[in-house]
Design an enzyme around this catalytic site. Structure first.
Site, PDB file in Angstrom:
ATOM      1  N   SER A 178       0.765  -1.003   0.050  1.00  0.00           N
ATOM      2  CA  SER A 178      -0.020  -0.078   0.158  1.00  0.00           C
ATOM      3  C   SER A 178       0.685   1.277  -0.007  1.00  0.00           C
ATOM      4  O   SER A 178       0.419   2.264  -0.459  1.00  0.00           O
ATOM      5  CB  SER A 178      -1.048   0.117   1.311  1.00  0.00           C
ATOM      6  OG  SER A 178      -0.218  -0.375   2.451  1.00  0.00           O
ATOM      7  N   HIS A 206      -5.200  -2.970  -3.316  1.00  0.00           N
ATOM      8  CA  HIS A 206      -4.672  -1.966  -4.039  1.00  0.00           C
ATOM      9  C   HIS A 206      -4.567  -2.621  -5.627  1.00  0.00           C
ATOM     10  O   HIS A 206      -4.110  -2.063  -6.264  1.00  0.00           O
ATOM     11  CB  HIS A 206      -3.440  -1.289  -3.733  1.00  0.00           C
ATOM     12  CG  HIS A 206      -3.489  -0.689  -2.482  1.00  0.00           C
ATOM     13  ND1 HIS A 206      -4.042   0.584  -2.414  1.00  0.00           N
ATOM     14  CD2 HIS A 206      -3.377  -1.056  -1.149  1.00  0.00           C
ATOM     15  CE1 HIS A 206      -3.816   0.821  -1.071  1.00  0.00           C
ATOM     16  NE2 HIS A 206      -3.601  -0.157  -0.089  1.00  0.00           N
ATOM     17  N   LYS A 237     -11.564   1.487  -2.389  1.00  0.00           N
ATOM     18  CA  LYS A 237     -10.494   1.935  -3.186  1.00  0.00           C
ATOM     19  C   LYS A 237     -10.861   2.060  -4.622  1.00  0.00           C
ATOM     20  O   LYS A 237     -11.564   2.717  -4.990  1.00  0.00           O
ATOM     21  CB  LYS A 237      -9.246   1.448  -2.800  1.00  0.00           C
ATOM     22  CG  LYS A 237      -8.888   1.476  -1.463  1.00  0.00           C
ATOM     23  CD  LYS A 237      -7.696   0.667  -0.843  1.00  0.00           C
ATOM     24  CE  LYS A 237      -7.622   1.453   0.504  1.00  0.00           C
ATOM     25  NZ  LYS A 237      -7.026   0.315   1.565  1.00  0.00           N
TER      26      LYS A 237
HETATM   27  C1  LIG Z   1      -7.110   0.253   2.718  1.00  0.00           C
HETATM   28  C2  LIG Z   1      -6.404  -1.138   3.530  1.00  0.00           C
HETATM   29  C3  LIG Z   1      -7.445  -2.028   3.922  1.00  0.00           C
HETATM   30  C4  LIG Z   1      -8.258  -1.528   4.751  1.00  0.00           C
HETATM   31  O1  LIG Z   1      -9.691  -1.515   4.158  1.00  0.00           O
HETATM   32  P1  LIG Z   1     -10.744  -0.431   4.616  1.00  0.00           P
HETATM   33  O2  LIG Z   1     -11.836  -1.025   3.781  1.00  0.00           O
HETATM   34  O3  LIG Z   1     -10.299   0.774   4.086  1.00  0.00           O
HETATM   35  O4  LIG Z   1     -10.835  -0.751   5.998  1.00  0.00           O
HETATM   36  C5  LIG Z   1      -6.652  -3.370   4.187  1.00  0.00           C
HETATM   37  N1  LIG Z   1      -5.742  -3.819   3.655  1.00  0.00           N
HETATM   38  C6  LIG Z   1      -4.977  -2.928   2.723  1.00  0.00           C
HETATM   39  C7  LIG Z   1      -3.694  -3.512   1.966  1.00  0.00           C
HETATM   40  C8  LIG Z   1      -5.353  -1.784   2.635  1.00  0.00           C
HETATM   41  O5  LIG Z   1      -4.681  -0.763   1.965  1.00  0.00           O
END
Ligand SMILES: *Cc1c(COP(=O)(O)O)cnc(C)c1O
Length: 383
Positions: A178, A206, A237
């Site tokens: 990330s 991602h 995302k």
């Molecule tokens: C953003 C993220 C999460 C958390 O997801 P949310 O739905 O925002 O709680 C989990 N794992 C990774 C790798 C992330 O980047």
């Protein structure tokens, strides 16, 4: 007694580690409204530009009229709605997975899934740069053995797998990291899992929507399909909405439904969000041009950053970290960009290792080429 909170806050300030929030007044997009002015932002995970897409907004409006707002209860009581069920089915069919279980968020998915899946005496092998939610899920699971291997170091992982006598082994990794934007070597990880009879949990927050055929994510990107893999991804995302899911075999998904505490003991997702996610899925599948645009913008940024005094990590994803090292340098550069109407977040420990502070430049298919050029010339003016 421990230092007062005020002293601890001051210590964060002094180390350049204090965080602040900024208020966004309008919808997501390449330009955000803040304090009545427009700021060009490279700061979101809305990689495909879907967060304010008219199809998603219309789907949400229609669901709002039909289902109202709240889910009313947890999924296992009476809060599992038709849109959430339809979303689970659509995702499973599209990804070619047996079954999908929807979670409220990615953080909750990881926090619930890891403790539910790990049996007595399990060993965990975790990449050093894994997301905080994976780390917390592992902590909560309290595995009998834990190896944190250096980022991407397959030799170290292999040695640890060989040494372990545990009857159950789990390799846990981000699919796309990330804060670095690089890809986990999933073919090598799966080969190791097969050789050592381990399972592989991939968090593709991602990669989903961005990589692979029609945006199916990291597994598709690498052409992998295996019953050893438990696949998790988020819907906040690239999908532009909110939520997350785990895709796995029938038995694994059913076990999670029975045992994942963050699934059982939380209110069901509002149907309106699942309906918007269904519309997002359609755009992810059909709009290859969004992924193409992201690639073009990425190439433009990588090319243009060559003359800068700071290294831009190579990346084939939407995440392009400009490595500044020191917390205060990162804050200062972010501040100077802000003065020029640009919003790029300074990422500091504990999100990244000490000494690895950076600007996390994230691109979106909603950016235009001239936006990237504006960022590059602002960075040049600071160097
Ligand atoms: C953003 C993220 C999460 C958390 O997801 P949310 O739905 O925002 O709680 C989990 N794992 C990774 C790798 C992330 O980047």
């Amino acid at each position: 007694m421990k230092n007062s909170f005020r002293q601890q806050l001051q210590a964060l300030q002094d180390a350049g580690l204090a965080r602040t929030r900024r208020i966004v007044e309008g919808p997501q997009g390449p330009c955000l409204e803040e304090g009545g002015r427009q700021v060009l932002a490279f700061a979101s995970n809305d990689y495909l530009g879907l967060a304010n897409h008219p199809d998603l907004v219309a789907a949400a409006h229609a669901a709002l009229d039909r289902y109202g707002l709240g889910a009313g209860a947890s999924a296992l009581i009476s809060g599992h709605s038709a849109p959430v069920a339809a979303l689970e089915e659509a995702l499973a069919r599209w990804l070619g997975q047996d079954r999908v279980l929807h979670f409220s968020t990615g953080y909750m998915a990881n926090l619930g899934t890891i403790p539910a899946l790990l049996g007595e005496g399990a060993a965990v092998f975790s990449d050093a740069l894994n997301h905080a939610s994976l780390i917390d899920g592992i902590r909560l699971a309290r595995p009998a053995e834990l190896t944190v291997y250096r980022h991407g170091d397959m030799a170290q992982l292999e040695a640890a797998l060989s040494r372990s006598r545990a009857g159950e082994k789990w390799i846990i990794t981000d699919g796309v990291f990330s804060m670095d934007g690089d890809l986990a070597p999933l073919p090598a990880l799966l080969a190791l899992a097969e050789r050592h009879d381990a399972r592989l949990l991939v968090d593709d927050a991602h990669g989903f929507g961005v990589l692979g055929d029609e945006g199916r994510g990291s597994l598709s990107h690498w052409g992998l399909h295996s019953s050893r893999v438990v696949y998790m991804a988020t819907l906040g995302k690239a999908a532009g909405v909110f939520g997350a899911f785990v895709a796995a075999s029938q038995d694994v998904a059913e076990w999670l439904l029975q045992r994942a505490r963050t699934y059982i003991f939380t209110t069901g997702t509002p149907p309106v969000l699942a309906a918007a996610c269904l519309a997002a899925l359609e755009r992810i599948r059909r709009d290859q041009f969004r992924r193409d645009r992201l690639k073009q913008l990425g190439a433009q940024l990588q090319e243009g950053a060559r003359g800068l005094p700071w290294p831009l990590l190579p990346s084939e994803t939407a995440i392009h970290p400009l490595m500044l090292g020191d917390n205060f340098t990162a804050l200062r550069v972010a501040q100077r960009l802000q003065e020029q109407g640009l919003w790029v977040p300074a990422i500091r420990p504990p999100t990244v290792p000490p000494g690895a502070a950076r600007l996390r430049i994230s691109l979106s298919a909603s950016h235009e080429s001239h936006h990237v050029e504006r960022l590059l010339s602002a960075l040049r003016s600071l160097s």
